[in-house]
Structures are given as C-alpha cells and as structure tokens.
Design a protein around this motif. Structure first.
Motif, short mmCIF file in Angstrom:
data_model
loop_
_atom_site.label_atom_id
_atom_site.label_comp_id
_atom_site.label_asym_id
_atom_site.label_seq_id
_atom_site.Cartn_x
_atom_site.Cartn_y
_atom_site.Cartn_z
N ASN A 195 0.81 -1.22 0.00
CA ASN A 195 0.00 0.00 0.00
C ASN A 195 0.85 1.27 0.00
N ILE A 196 1.96 1.24 0.73
CA ILE A 196 2.88 2.39 0.72
C ILE A 196 3.42 2.62 -0.68
N HIS A 197 3.86 1.54 -1.33
CA HIS A 197 4.43 1.66 -2.67
C HIS A 197 3.37 2.04 -3.68
N ASN A 198 2.16 1.56 -3.51
CA ASN A 198 1.07 1.82 -4.46
C ASN A 198 0.64 3.29 -4.43
N LYS A 199 0.91 3.98 -3.32
CA LYS A 199 0.52 5.39 -3.19
C LYS A 199 1.56 6.36 -3.73
N ARG A 200 2.70 5.84 -4.17
CA ARG A 200 3.77 6.71 -4.65
C ARG A 200 3.34 7.45 -5.90
#
Length: 200
Positions: A195-200
């Motif tokens: 989720n952290i990476h997907n929000k980049r």
C-alpha cells in the motif's frame, strides 16, 4: 498455495505464460494474486521436493515471471525456501542465476516493487542471485539464510562459527535482511509495504 500463510490473498489466477513445465508443479507455483486489492505476481517455492533446488526449468520460469510482472507493471512477491541451484543440471542451471538477476534488475529499473520472504532455509545460488535484489527482504524468524552451509564453511576455514550463524536473526544483525518477523506478522507487513508503494 502455501503463500496464503504469509499473504492476505483474495484471488488467484495461475499464469499460463510459462513454457517450461517439467517441474513447475513440483518446486514452483507462480500466479497473479490480489493482495489487499493490489495485483501482484507471486513466486512460491515448495522445498518438500528436491529441497526447492532451481534447475533450468525453474530458472526460466522465474525469469518469465519477472518479465510478465515488468510488462504488466506489477509487484513481485517471492516466498522462498530453497537449497540453491541444482548443480546436477550443470552449467545451464548456473546460467539461470544470470537470467534471473537480469530479469529482476529490469523489473527494478521500472520502479516496481519486489518483496522476498525467506522461509525455512534459503541457501546457495538462490540466496546469492535474485533474492538479494529484493527491495525488502523479510526473514521468517528462526529460518536459515546464507550461501554455503555452516559445516562446509567451518571445515574449509578451520574456524568455529557463532552458534546463531546463518539464522534470520544473525542475517538481520549483519544487514543481510531488512525485517525478521513471525509468520503471523508477515501478512500485515507485506500489506503495508504494498500500500505504501502503491501510493507513490
């Protein structure tokens, strides 16, 4: 698939792109899965057969899985348990290390996420190739992670190694893995990373 023990998976789609089937059902399972609403390519090892050793067939399948993930802009999650490269298949098996590394690097250059979960024991040419290229390496607590076995190193160097040598905890202390966690904790960690990476 064993990966449900480590991932919050809601859907599986087996990849039919793989052309090298000689041992795919024995050592590897590769699929696209939905993990917390995010599609990811899952590479899962089964070390109950041939100790999860990678031969020519497995190496080609892993390479193609990374290529598929790169083409389709998907993260890769590898659940790894392997004794290394199947040296009985000779030089062609060793060459797979180069191919897997190249495919993982191409995936990384596209800014895509690669998470590796090291379970049980992960040794040899597997630990020394694509596993080391993961953006995040998570080791399941009490697993074994390294290159050559402890007894081989001790007999070669004539030195006694620490009692915790090649454990997940030793690897973490020496910067070889990023996180050591229990199986129950790994699910939430991977979900957060995706989720952290997907929000980049």
């Amino acid at each position: 698939m064993r990966c449900v023990e480590y991932l919050n998976v809601t859907k599986f789609d087996n990849l039919n792109l793989l052309n090298h089937h000689s041992s795919i059902n024995e050592i590897l399972q590769i699929c696209v899965a939905v993990v917390d609403k995010i599609k990811a390519v899952i590479i899962e090892f089964d070390d109950s057969n041939k100790k999860g050793a990678i031969g020519v067939s497995e190496g080609k399948n892993i390479t193609q899985a990374f290529e598929f993930a790169t083409k389709n802009q998907m993260p890769v999650i590898a659940i790894v348990a392997s004794s290394g490269i199947n040296v009985t298949e000779g030089t062609l098996a060793l060459i797979q290390m180069i191919n897997m590394i190249a495919a993982a690097q191409a995936h990384s250059k596209m800014g895509l996420l690669f998470i590796c979960v090291v379970t049980k024991q992960t040794l040899g040419g597997v630990s020394a190739s694509f596993v080391q290229l993961a953006d995040v390496i998570i080791a399941e607590e009490n697993c074994i992670f390294g290159f050559s076995g402890k007894r081989i190193i001790e007999s070669t160097t004539a030195n006694e190694l620490p009692s915790d040598f090649q454990t997940a905890e030793f690897a973490y202390k020496n910067g070889l893995v990023d996180i050591v966690a229990s199986k129950s904790e790994i699910k939430s960690i991977i979900t957060k990373l995706l989720n952290i990476h997907n929000k980049r």
